[in-house]
Every structure is written in structure tokens, then in C-alpha cells.
Write an enzyme that holds these catalytic residues in place. Structure first.
Site, PDB file in Angstrom:
ATOM      1  N   THR A  37      36.464  38.583  36.164  1.00  0.00           N
ATOM      2  CA  THR A  37      36.156  40.004  36.297  1.00  0.00           C
ATOM      3  C   THR A  37      35.541  40.216  37.664  1.00  0.00           C
ATOM      4  OG1 THR A  37      34.542  41.711  35.598  1.00  0.00           O
ATOM      5  CG2 THR A  37      34.059  39.470  34.990  1.00  0.00           C
TER       6      THR A  37
ATOM      7  N   CYS B 289      39.684  45.274  40.511  1.00  0.00           N
ATOM      8  CA  CYS B 289      39.386  45.175  39.086  1.00  0.00           C
ATOM      9  C   CYS B 289      40.530  44.363  38.516  1.00  0.00           C
ATOM     10  CB  CYS B 289      39.306  46.552  38.431  1.00  0.00           C
ATOM     11  SG  CYS B 289      39.131  46.470  36.633  1.00  0.00           S
TER      12      CYS B 289
END
Length: 231
Positions: free
Chosen positions: A83, A196
């Protein structure tokens, strides 16, 4: 081959991409039936997301620090945090373990510098686009970072949490993202970071003439090369 420690689930939609890419690259590099040696711990993202939007980063860091310790105890020789946003607590995670963490922003900066990129656009959650833990790390390496305007940041952020993290892909959201990419290029970005790990599910390099840097692909490649002792 070193054992990779993956901390995933943020969201699982992109964690499965990490798993696939890492194993495909190990197979490509070593041939035959080779696959990656790895330990995967997938968290419940609902707990993390709630703390993110409450601004309780200390609590998220404690959770992921504990997870990192579990992954280390299971035999991982280094960590890959699947992430971008949660690299905000990378220092807490690093203090929790005795094995290295491959930072996603550093991996991305290395590729940008190899390509001669000095000004790059950044898409991601509002946390990633607005706070210094990620873009500041790029700037420290001499890379200028351009982010979308306020209204664009809000829409980009909303699509990530309300659609992509839930496996929802909408054509109108894709069109909006591509418009934002184009606007960043108009402002001088030589390329755009998909900052992202879910954004690569929505837009790919073939969708635009602007060079896209998918952090999931970059990070997964770094993990493979590190596991094989090549970096």
C-alpha cells in the site's frame, strides 16, 4: 532466494496483484516451476480505513508494527508493505522489526531517476497527495511533484475507497482519472505516478500518451530483485 514478507489487505484487490506479479517475475527470472518464497499477512482493511479517516495514525502504526513482527517471526527476511498510504507509518513498522522494509516511494524514485524524470504528477489517496511522507520523500531526491487541484483530489480519493478498494470499475471514473492525468501533464508533469496500489486496476499505460508509473508493478519488481540478491 530470500523469503519475502508481504503486508497486504489494504485492499486485498491490489494485494492479489502483488502476489501474481511477484510470482510471475520469479518464474520469468528462474524458469521452470520456480515461484516466490513469501509470507503474506492480510489485514482487515475496514479497521485500518476507519483509523485513517479518524487521523489516528499512531494506532494504525501499532497494528502494522505488530503484523510486521508476526511476518518476521514466520520467516520473512524483508518486508513489502502492499500500500502507498500506509507508508506514512513506515518508521513505526521499521522500529518494530529487525528486517528491512522496501519503501515504495524509494523504489518509485529510482525508476523515475533512471528515466530522467524531474517533474512528476502524483495520484493517490488524499493522504498520499497532501501529506509529506510520500511526496516529500520524492522531493528529497530532487524530483518535483505536481498534485491535482482540490476538487480533483477529492474525486480521486473517493473513487479509491468507494469503488476500487471494493472491486468496482466504472467507465466514468476511468474517464475522470484520465482527465486528471492530462491536466497534470499540462502543468509540466513528464509522467504520472499511480500512487495508490488500486489505481492500476482502473487505468493503464495503454490508455494515455502520458507515461504512467504503476507503483504496484514497480514495488513488486523491486521485491523480486531483492529476493534474488540482485539489489
Amino acid at each position: 532466494m530470500k523469503t519475502i514478507g508481504l503486508i497486504g489487505g489494504m485492499s486485498w484487490e491490489s494485494t492479489q496483484t502483488y502476489y501474481r506479479l511477484i510470482n510471475q517475475r520469479v518464474r520469468d527470472e528462474l524458469g521452470g516451476l520456480h515461484s516466490a518464497k513469501l509470507v503474506l499477512y492480510s489485514v482487515d482493511f475496514a479497521e485500518i480505513e476507519a483509523l485513517q479517516h479518524q487521523g489516528d495514525w499512531q494506532a494504525t502504526g501499532e497494528i502494522l508494527g505488530s503484523v510486521a513482527q508476526s511476518v518476521e517471526s514466520a520467516g520473512a527476511e524483508f518486508l513489502v508493505l502492499c500500500t502507498n498510504t500506509m507508508h506514512k507509518v513506515a518508521p513505526q513498522i521499521e522500529r518494530s522489526v529487525n528486517i528491512p522494509l522496501l519503501h515504495i516511494a524509494d523504489a518509485t524514485a529510482n525508476v523515475l531517476k533512471q528515466d530522467g524524470i524531474t517533474c512528476v504528477g502524483l495520484l493517490g489517496t488524499r493522504f498520499t497527495m497532501e501529506q509529506t511522507f510520500y511526496l516529500g520523500r520524492l522531493q528529497d531526491q530532487g524530483i518535483q511533484v505536481v498534485v491535482p487541484d482540490e476538487s480533483q483530489r477529492e474525486r480521486v480519493h473517493s473513487v479509491i475507497y468507494n469503488e476500487l478498494c471494493q472491486g468496482v470499475i466504472k467507465p466514468d471514473s476511468k474517464a475522470m482519472y484520465l482527465d486528471v492525468v492530462a491536466s497534470l501533464a499540462e502543468r509540466g508533469a513528464q509522467g504520472v505516478i499511480l500512487g495508490c496500489t488500486e489505481i492500476g486496476l482502473l487505468i493503464q499505460g495503454s490508455d494515455t500518451e502520458v507515461k504512467l508509473y504503476d507503483t504496484t508493478e514497480i514495488h513488486a519488481e523491486q521485491a523480486v530483485q531483492y529476493a534474488l540478491g540482485r539489489i
